[in-house]
Structure formats: structure tokens, C-alpha cells
Design a protein around this motif. Sequence first.
Motif, PDB file in Angstrom:
ATOM      1  N   LYS A  99       0.773  -1.108   0.009  1.00 49.86           N
ATOM      2  CA  LYS A  99      -0.142  -0.059   0.076  1.00 49.86           C
ATOM      3  C   LYS A  99       0.885   1.195  -0.030  1.00 49.86           C
ATOM      4  O   LYS A  99       0.550   2.374  -0.385  1.00 49.86           O
ATOM      5  CB  LYS A  99      -0.973  -0.035   1.218  1.00 49.86           C
ATOM      6  CG  LYS A  99      -0.204   0.085   2.648  1.00 49.86           C
ATOM      7  CD  LYS A  99      -1.199   0.226   3.863  1.00 49.86           C
ATOM      8  CE  LYS A  99      -1.793  -1.303   3.799  1.00 49.86           C
ATOM      9  NZ  LYS A  99      -0.711  -2.139   4.284  1.00 49.86           N
ATOM     10  N   CYS A 100       1.943   1.138   0.437  1.00 47.08           N
ATOM     11  CA  CYS A 100       2.871   2.337   0.673  1.00 47.08           C
ATOM     12  C   CYS A 100       3.388   2.742  -0.819  1.00 47.08           C
ATOM     13  O   CYS A 100       3.389   3.933  -1.108  1.00 47.08           O
ATOM     14  CB  CYS A 100       3.987   2.153   1.439  1.00 47.08           C
ATOM     15  SG  CYS A 100       5.382   3.331   1.383  1.00 47.08           S
ATOM     16  N   ASN A 101       3.851   1.775  -1.438  1.00 44.89           N
ATOM     17  CA  ASN A 101       4.475   2.156  -2.941  1.00 44.89           C
ATOM     18  C   ASN A 101       4.408   1.007  -3.703  1.00 44.89           C
ATOM     19  O   ASN A 101       5.193  -0.087  -3.599  1.00 44.89           O
ATOM     20  CB  ASN A 101       5.987   2.468  -2.796  1.00 44.89           C
ATOM     21  CG  ASN A 101       6.313   3.100  -4.136  1.00 44.89           C
ATOM     22  OD1 ASN A 101       6.022   2.543  -5.121  1.00 44.89           O
ATOM     23  ND2 ASN A 101       7.018   4.127  -3.906  1.00 44.89           N
ATOM     24  N   PRO A 102       3.282   0.843  -4.686  1.00 42.87           N
ATOM     25  CA  PRO A 102       3.045  -0.615  -5.405  1.00 42.87           C
ATOM     26  C   PRO A 102       3.954  -0.488  -6.672  1.00 42.87           C
ATOM     27  O   PRO A 102       3.638  -1.152  -7.754  1.00 42.87           O
ATOM     28  CB  PRO A 102       1.696  -0.389  -5.768  1.00 42.87           C
ATOM     29  CG  PRO A 102       1.377   1.043  -5.696  1.00 42.87           C
ATOM     30  CD  PRO A 102       2.116   1.687  -4.850  1.00 42.87           C
ATOM     31  N   ASP A 103       4.891   0.440  -6.693  1.00 44.89           N
ATOM     32  CA  ASP A 103       5.749   0.658  -7.814  1.00 44.89           C
ATOM     33  C   ASP A 103       6.256  -0.803  -8.427  1.00 44.89           C
ATOM     34  O   ASP A 103       6.933  -1.416  -7.649  1.00 44.89           O
ATOM     35  CB  ASP A 103       6.967   1.664  -7.807  1.00 44.89           C
ATOM     36  CG  ASP A 103       7.700   1.698  -8.736  1.00 44.89           C
ATOM     37  OD1 ASP A 103       7.540   2.792  -9.902  1.00 44.89           O
ATOM     38  OD2 ASP A 103       8.788   0.933  -9.220  1.00 44.89           O
TER      39      ASP A 103
END
Length: 474
Positions: A99-103
Motif C-alpha cells: 500500500k505504501c508504494n506499489p511501483d
Amino acid sequence: MARLSDASTQTQTTIPAVLPGVHPILRKNARAHCYKDGTKTPEQLISDVFRNRVESIDHDQCDAGDEDAFFVADLGEVYRQHIRWKMNLKRVKPFYAIKCNPDPQVVRLLAELGTGFDCASKNEIQQVLDMGIDPSRIIYAQPCKTKSYVRYAAKMGVRKMTFDNPDELYKTKQFFPEAELFLRIATDDTSSLCRLSLKFGASLDCTRSLLELAKQLGLNVVGVSFHVGSGASDPNAFLKAVRDSRAVFDQASEVGFSMAILDVGGGFCSDLFEPMACVLSQALDDYFPPNIRVIGEPGRYYVASAFTLACNVIARRTIEDATTQTSAYMLYLNDGIYGNFTSIMFDHQHPVPRILRCGKRFLHGSEASEKYGTGPATVYSIWGPTCDGIDLIVEKAEFPEVIDIGDWIYFEEMGGLYTLALFLVLLNREFPLKPMVRVAYTKCSATRFNGFTDNHEVLYVSSEPGAAALLGFD
């Protein structure tokens, strides 16, 4: 495609360079240029990419969208944060919080480094599975789940999941009785930027009854989980949470469960990481024997410092003060709180603006007092591009340069901010809200407000040979 098993960093790379299974919104944002150069410092490498990008744009003739805001992501920084974690939290296996960063490149790298993944929704689970990662490396860390998503987790073999209330146990019994359950407990998160225990977590006065109900239902409770809140600032919050977890482990033993895993959640701040890790490690050694497996759910710890955002000055207003005979300026950027600055509202962040290019001067990495200019400081307020009056990025900034239309501003530490905007898009795809709702949780206000797009280019670099090799950067 072969799955990436729960293995060490020796795992062979099986993820393709093109990620066909990634959610379309992620694939669109994954337009990338990859660079590596082991002879340059991370700052030099990032600076070169910024210079090449902004100097290639002719604002008077470029196509619409060519001057959009963009990111430079140093995946070498993610790699270094992983090594730092392994050195300081030897007992804790990281399960990166998607959820923080799905890059997609971040997920690829962490998959190769052997981490697990904390997923809070069906789409996040699907993204990880579609990248060839084994379901055993996922924890469905959402205590209150949609019924159909529980069925999806069961179908895909994602067994680890959390709960904090009786209804969730009945739901699990109906749709996924084979699940491996973690009882999430409430914590003292008063020192955190985002207090998650206001929403999730069972208080200690009801944990025993939940364990007894799980036993009556024939469910398998394998561990305890907690989260001290995002952006925690008090290392002792981990100490109390671990101590409380020990009490719940003892309750579980009395009820008839043999718990084997403790999930210490997230909340790790990079600036305070070593003292936090020291307190947590000592607490784990004091309260849990070595046979208890420990996992954690770091998010922004891994990615915040890896992403830098560049924004173009698309408009400017001059504010004259007749009394002092001075001028101040309102700058309008092509990104704002409905895009990659959503955490100004949601996460209480205060992004710091820096000048990337002013006129023909390229100033990345310069300090205002040294290289920006020698004249008196000019006062600016910095705004996003939408027509909403709350779209304010920075209320006051001072530079000894006169910034004009076409100049560039950059913001460091944007790894967590970048993805919250993207996460809100994905969240709204799973839980659609009516488009007339004005609050920033809607897809419209998260990334499409006034028609401004979230299609931001990401230029990937690696300042660490190890990360470059794992990702196949040339």
C-alpha cells in the motif's frame, strides 16, 4: 511463469522486464528509462538524469504532456535500506507493505531480495501474484475484509491473514477455514503521524474471548500482529506492543493454540530506525524465544528516500506589497494535493521545495545560501494546478532567485507520497465512491480532479551494482 519462492537473495530472476500482469494503472506509470553507473555517487547519478530530462524539453514547442511532473527513482536506495534492515533487525523478516508504494520495479527488487509482502486488498494480492511471487510470501493484513476477497485469497492460496473481531472469525469459518490467522491487537500509537489503532486492533480485555471463539470454530490462530502507527516517533511503543503480544501468546497457549509467529507491523521511520530497531530487538529477545518466527511490515522505510519528484512551474502570479515595496509570488505547479502530494492532507507531510532549474541554471543538489543567488530572499507560495483553493503544496518558501514560468522545482523523500496518490486510485477501483463526493478519497479527487492526470513518468536508476544486477539494468 515460475513463482518466486520464499527464498534467499540467491533466487534466480524469473520476472520479465515487461510486467504483463501488473495492474493497468501501474503499467502505465512504469514507462521507464534505466541507468546505472558505479563510478558516480547517488546524487550525481540522479542529477544527471534530471539534467538530461529537463534540458530535453522545449516548453514552447513540446507536445502536450511532455513537461508533466516526473520521478527519478534510485532503486539502489531501496537496496541499501534492505541491507540496513538485515543488519539491525536480524530476527525480523520484512513483508513489504504494498500500500505504501506499489511501483512494479520496487516490488521486483524486493521480491529478488527475498522479502514477503503485506497486502491489504484483492488488487494488491493480485499484483504480487501476477509478478510470479509465491502466495506463501503474502500476508493479507486487513482485519476487516470483503467476503469475496476472502474467497479470492482462499482460491489463490494466500493463507496468512489478520482479524480483530468475532464477525471476521465467522466470515473466515464460512469462506476460508484453512486460513492461518493472526490476532491483531491494539497498541499505544499516540506518538505516530497516523494512528491506526483508532480503527484496527483488539483490546487486551477481549483477546481471550476471541481466541476461545476461534478455538470453538476450529480455526487456526498462528500468531499475533500489531502496528504502532505510521510514522512512529517513540521507540518504546514497540516495547509495550511486544510485551502485550507476549501476554496474548500466553492466553493462546491456555486456550489450546500453539502460536509460532509474531508480526510487529510497520511504522519504522528511517531517521529513527537504529534506536527503534535496538529497542525492538531487545524486546523480542526478552519476551520471545528464538523458535518464534518474527515478521514486520515496513513501507515508507524502504521507499521514501528513493523517489524524487520534479514539477514544472506552469504559471505565476505576482503579489506586490505597496508598503514594503517588495514582491512575492504564487507559483503553480503541474502536480498538487490531488496528485502526488496527497500525503500533505492524509499523512501530515511537509514536502520541502528545491530549485531544479531556474532559467538556464541547473541547480540540483545546491543549497540556497551557497549557489542559488546572492540577492535578498524572494517569498513564494506553491500551489497545485487544480481550481480547488485547498490545493496548496507549500504555504511559504524563500529563495534568492526569481523563479519564472518554465522553471523546475523538485522534492526529495517522495517515495511514500508518490504512491499514496496511486494507492487511492487502486483503492477506489476496489471500493468505488460516488463521483460527486468531494473529499480526497475519491478517484476523481485523488488523481483526476479537473482532468489532471496521474500518468507520471518514472526514470529508474540504480546507484548500487547489486540492485542493478538483480533487476537486469544495462
